[in-house]
Design an enzyme around this catalytic site. Structure first.
Site, PDB file in Angstrom:
ATOM      1  N   ASP A  20     -70.360 -60.233 -15.081  1.00  0.00           N
ATOM      2  CA  ASP A  20     -70.948 -58.972 -15.525  1.00  0.00           C
ATOM      3  C   ASP A  20     -69.977 -58.299 -16.493  1.00  0.00           C
ATOM      4  O   ASP A  20     -68.769 -58.215 -16.223  1.00  0.00           O
ATOM      5  CB  ASP A  20     -71.206 -58.063 -14.319  1.00  0.00           C
ATOM      6  CG  ASP A  20     -71.987 -56.820 -14.701  1.00  0.00           C
ATOM      7  OD1 ASP A  20     -73.218 -56.860 -14.639  1.00  0.00           O
ATOM      8  OD2 ASP A  20     -71.344 -55.816 -15.073  1.00  0.00           O
ATOM      9  N   ASN A  32     -72.821 -49.663 -25.724  1.00  0.00           N
ATOM     10  CA  ASN A  32     -74.033 -49.223 -26.421  1.00  0.00           C
ATOM     11  C   ASN A  32     -73.916 -47.770 -26.888  1.00  0.00           C
ATOM     12  O   ASN A  32     -74.328 -47.433 -28.009  1.00  0.00           O
ATOM     13  CB  ASN A  32     -75.239 -49.372 -25.499  1.00  0.00           C
ATOM     14  CG  ASN A  32     -75.705 -50.818 -25.367  1.00  0.00           C
ATOM     15  OD1 ASN A  32     -75.520 -51.625 -26.282  1.00  0.00           O
ATOM     16  ND2 ASN A  32     -76.296 -51.152 -24.235  1.00  0.00           N
ATOM     17  N   ASP A  84     -75.639 -55.915 -28.403  1.00  0.00           N
ATOM     18  CA  ASP A  84     -76.288 -57.233 -28.458  1.00  0.00           C
ATOM     19  C   ASP A  84     -75.308 -58.293 -28.942  1.00  0.00           C
ATOM     20  O   ASP A  84     -75.297 -59.430 -28.444  1.00  0.00           O
ATOM     21  CB  ASP A  84     -77.493 -57.187 -29.396  1.00  0.00           C
ATOM     22  CG  ASP A  84     -78.644 -56.371 -28.825  1.00  0.00           C
ATOM     23  OD1 ASP A  84     -78.605 -56.040 -27.623  1.00  0.00           O
ATOM     24  OD2 ASP A  84     -79.573 -56.056 -29.591  1.00  0.00           O
ATOM     25  N   GLU A 133     -76.663 -57.274 -18.810  1.00  0.00           N
ATOM     26  CA  GLU A 133     -75.320 -57.764 -19.124  1.00  0.00           C
ATOM     27  C   GLU A 133     -74.796 -58.673 -18.029  1.00  0.00           C
ATOM     28  O   GLU A 133     -73.608 -58.902 -17.907  1.00  0.00           O
ATOM     29  CB  GLU A 133     -74.356 -56.585 -19.350  1.00  0.00           C
ATOM     30  CG  GLU A 133     -74.076 -55.736 -18.128  1.00  0.00           C
ATOM     31  CD  GLU A 133     -75.057 -54.598 -17.911  1.00  0.00           C
ATOM     32  OE1 GLU A 133     -74.710 -53.678 -17.170  1.00  0.00           O
ATOM     33  OE2 GLU A 133     -76.165 -54.623 -18.485  1.00  0.00           O
TER      34      GLU A 133
END
Length: 381
Positions: free
Chosen positions: A246, A254, A263, A289
């Site tokens: 993770d 973000n 991304d 993620e």
């Protein structure tokens, strides 16, 4: 003519609607030439001098086989055997005066007449074999090429057995023509049907692959990962290790750098997972993620070493091309498959280890040594 036309249209439709069916236009052209070939056979009966039309029939069918050969080569991603095809054509054209000067219906003339077809059909089978695709339909297609070649070889002997016309104009009315044409049509129909089945099989497999692949990361999505992981656990024996991963503080990526940068980080991390994975490993993105890697036959030590390799490489990576001026980290949880563990149970224990890595400071690797036991972190906390 109807059979040739139906398959010409079929391959043209496949070519127009399925871009992955490479070579289908060539196959459509090949079967389209079959319409001309049969038309010339009927025109031959009305000719005072049968030689020009006879030569046209001879070369038209060879051209049809040539187009089919190029189409099959393209479809199977094999280079067309241009030199061998050119050699067949040169020898055939040089042999035309000899063949058509021999007595019509003689065994020698019939044998020389069929030789280019035998060679082209053998080349077609060789191209499929050289592609190294060995699924049942591919093997059936190779067998059909051998059968077609054998029919061409047998035709002079069939003619000797049942007899043939004394002149080319009478060919279509003979028993030999009925046998010869029927054998060729049935074989070419079978080849076309199997080719269409091969294309359908490959299109279906590609659709399944697309449905199981995560477009952003290029690895399996949750559905694909679970399917392939379950199959691996079912058929791969008891030994397996699952790595859960993770990205740390992904929301901040973000928020601070934008979703495009986020991304890019996901795609970069997925590429690292794939690059470091041992042969046979199954890599999937199972959440935003979140990633999972199943290593069939792997041990806990192998999974931990793999995770630590990716952790260290990702923490050291710089991503200036994404407009990001800092590095990022990821946390990992590792679980060894127990006896008769399902994927669900294995994932639950790997997730528990991942949770301990997150709560223990992130950017670390934790292993699940038991239902509730935890292992010390490996790497930076």
């Amino acid at each position: 003519m109807s059979v040739a036309g139906v398959f010409a249209v079929a391959f043209a439709v496949v070519a127009a609607t399925n871009r992955t069916a490479r070579g289908a236009w060539w196959l459509a052209l090949g079967y389209g030439m079959g319409i001309i070939y049969v038309g010339l056979e009927f025109i031959l009966t009305w000719q005072d001098d049968p030689t020009p039309v006879g030569i046209g029939i001879f070369l038209t069918f060879l051209l049809a086989l040539s187009f089919a050969l190029v189409g099959v080569a393209h479809y199977y991603r094999a280079p067309p055997p241009w030199r061998a095809m050119a050699a067949i054509w040169v020898l055939t054209i040089l042999a035309v005066p000899v063949i058509f000067s021999l007595t019509y219906g003689s065994t020698l003339r019939l044998s020389l007449y069929q030789l280019p077809y035998v060679a082209m059909q053998a080349l077609l089978g060789f191209v499929i074999w050289r592609s190294r695709r060995r699924q049942p339909l591919d093997l059936l297609l190779i067998a059909l090429q051998a059968i077609a070649a054998a029919i061409y070889v047998a035709k002079p002997f069939i003619a000797a057995l049942v007899g043939t016309a004394s002149a080319p104009q009478g060919y279509m009315a003979t028993t030999y023509a009925a046998i010869s044409q029927s054998g060729s049509v049935v074989t070419l129909m079978a080849i076309a049907l199997v080719l269409l089945l091969v294309m359908m099989r490959d299109s279906t497999a590609e659709m399944i692959a697309h449905s199981e692949t995560d477009a952003l990361s290029g690895v399996l999505n949750r559905r694909g990962f679970e399917h392939h992981a379950e199959q691996a656990l079912l058929h791969g024996g008891d030994a397996a290790v699952l790595v859960a991963a993770d990205l740390d503080h992904f929301k901040a990526i973000n928020d601070n750098f934008g979703h495009a940068a986020g991304d890019g980080v996901i795609a970069h991390f997925a590429a690292m997972l794939v690059e470091a994975a041992p042969p046979g490993a199954i890599v999937g993105r199972i959440g935003g993620e979140e990633f999972a890697v199943l290593i069939p036959g792997g041990l806990l030590s192998e999974g931990r070493a793999y995770a630590e390799t990716v952790r260290a490489a990702f923490a050291a990576a710089q991503l200036p091309v994404l407009g990001i001026d800092r590095g990022f980290t990821a946390s990992f949880g590792i679980a060894q498959r127990g006896v008769d563990d399902s994927l669900f149970e294995l994932s639950r224990r790997a997730d528990a280890a991942l949770y301990r890595a997150k709560s223990g400071g992130r950017n670390c690797v934790r292993v699940a040594l038991g239902e509730l036991a935890s292992a010390p972190a490996v790497g930076a906390a």
